[in-house]
Scaffold this active site. Sequence first.
Site: not given
Length: 220
Positions: A21, A44, A47
């Site tokens: 990812s 982050r 994601h």
Amino acid sequence: MDFFVEFSPITTQPQEIELKSFEMIEEEIGNHSFSDAQFPIVKRVIHTTADFELGRSLRFHPEAVKAGIFAIRQGKKIVTDVEMVKAGIHQSRITHFGGQIICHIRDEDVVKKAKELNTTRSIIAMQKATSQIEGGIFAIGNAPTALLELIRLIKLEKAKPDLIIGVPVGFVSAKESKEELQKLDVPYITNQGRKGGSPVAAAIVNALSLMAQQVDKDVE
């Protein structure tokens, strides 16, 4: 009856899925202006939300990442505006350094005071938190009123957080509260516009805690 079915995913290991990812995120985001210290936080957030526009809208005070990592490593408290932010933070990474995650939104005295003053619990919860701790990280992902109250308390010199993560979501005052935050000379991580939310605030804390742990590994 056997409820398992045969399937052929790209990968079945959680760590491999996460790694893939992040590789996809790096490839898709392309050129950007974030520093090496800021980009792990941006990744982050993307994601967590699958929202590249939100990731690109993040804004950092120059000292924000350093201040956040230092606060975590010093075991400073982390104050959240709602329980959902608290629930999304990897607690073991915080307690590893002696820290604690605090949310006052459901406290009986906060609920009672908010009703008496005909105001929001978020405002009273921020007042309670700032009266009890010095410094710390304030992670606000839901309530613009919490962020605006924290800003007011800072201007009155009744609060001095080590870092403010201000990413409330919504239509009323969310965008404006973030604009006000960026006027302060206090380390902050925020974003532009109405987007945000509890998962975003938690993701930023989690990214910082991972970076704090990485410092330990680098020293070993």
